[in-house]
Design a protein around this motif. Structure first.
Motif, PDB file in Angstrom:
ATOM      1  N   ALA A 118       0.983  -1.156  -0.145  1.00 40.22           N
ATOM      2  CA  ALA A 118       0.019   0.258   0.028  1.00 40.22           C
ATOM      3  C   ALA A 118       0.267   1.372  -0.022  1.00 40.22           C
ATOM      4  O   ALA A 118       2.260   0.945   0.118  1.00 40.22           O
ATOM      5  N   GLU A 119       0.080   2.609  -0.465  1.00 37.10           N
ATOM      6  CA  GLU A 119       0.801   3.704  -0.778  1.00 37.10           C
ATOM      7  C   GLU A 119       0.492   4.281   0.558  1.00 37.10           C
ATOM      8  O   GLU A 119      -0.481   5.049   1.250  1.00 37.10           O
ATOM      9  N   VAL A 120       1.810   5.191   1.196  1.00 36.91           N
ATOM     10  CA  VAL A 120       1.667   6.487   1.617  1.00 36.91           C
ATOM     11  C   VAL A 120       1.868   7.998   1.532  1.00 36.91           C
ATOM     12  O   VAL A 120       3.447   7.774   0.444  1.00 36.91           O
ATOM     13  N   THR A 121       0.374   8.971   1.490  1.00 33.33           N
ATOM     14  CA  THR A 121       1.075  10.043   0.215  1.00 33.33           C
ATOM     15  C   THR A 121       1.245  11.190   1.585  1.00 33.33           C
ATOM     16  O   THR A 121       1.046  11.073   2.760  1.00 33.33           O
ATOM     17  N   VAL A 122       2.863  11.872   1.323  1.00 36.93           N
ATOM     18  CA  VAL A 122       2.987  13.108   2.042  1.00 36.93           C
ATOM     19  C   VAL A 122       2.468  14.041   1.882  1.00 36.93           C
ATOM     20  O   VAL A 122       2.983  14.452   0.866  1.00 36.93           O
ATOM     21  N   LEU A 123       2.044  15.529   2.811  1.00 39.88           N
ATOM     22  CA  LEU A 123       0.739  15.980   1.766  1.00 39.88           C
ATOM     23  C   LEU A 123       1.615  17.083   1.926  1.00 39.88           C
ATOM     24  O   LEU A 123       2.171  18.391   1.034  1.00 39.88           O
ATOM     25  N   ALA A 124       2.104  17.419   3.085  1.00 42.08           N
ATOM     26  CA  ALA A 124       2.946  18.630   3.860  1.00 42.08           C
ATOM     27  C   ALA A 124       4.055  18.651   5.128  1.00 42.08           C
ATOM     28  O   ALA A 124       3.651  17.562   5.789  1.00 42.08           O
TER      29      ALA A 124
END
Length: 92
Positions: A84-90
């Motif tokens: 699964a993937e994790v997105t770094v937003l800010a």
């Protein structure tokens, strides 16, 4: 020490605001990037470990908040498949 937070989106679209006692997280994660879960965990373990050691070097004790944050990240991550993937937003 400069404290920073980083916002991430998990594979189920939930979001977390994560703490670091050091800006070192910038060396391991980038806003807008997606990371495979196992890669995200490796990067955050290393970054928060370094951050905690920087606190130890300055104040004589490790940063328990950084280790608590890592434990929370690992607890959330355990709900998902390794691919699964994790997105770094800010960063803030």
């Amino acid at each position: 020490m400069p404290v920073m937070h980083f916002q991430v989106r998990w594979p189920d679209a939930s979001e977390s605001r994560c703490y670091s006692p050091s800006l070192v997280v910038r060396d391991f994660l980038a806003p807008g990037e997606r990371y495979a879960l196992d890669d995200f965990l490796r990067r955050t373990r290393e970054a928060l470990g370094i951050a905690s050691e920087r606190v130890r070097a300055k104040y004589g004790f490790a940063c328990s908040q950084a280790m608590d944050q890592l434990a929370e990240i690992e607890c959330i991550a355990a709900r998902f498949e390794p691919a699964a993937e994790v997105t770094v937003l800010a960063f803030d």
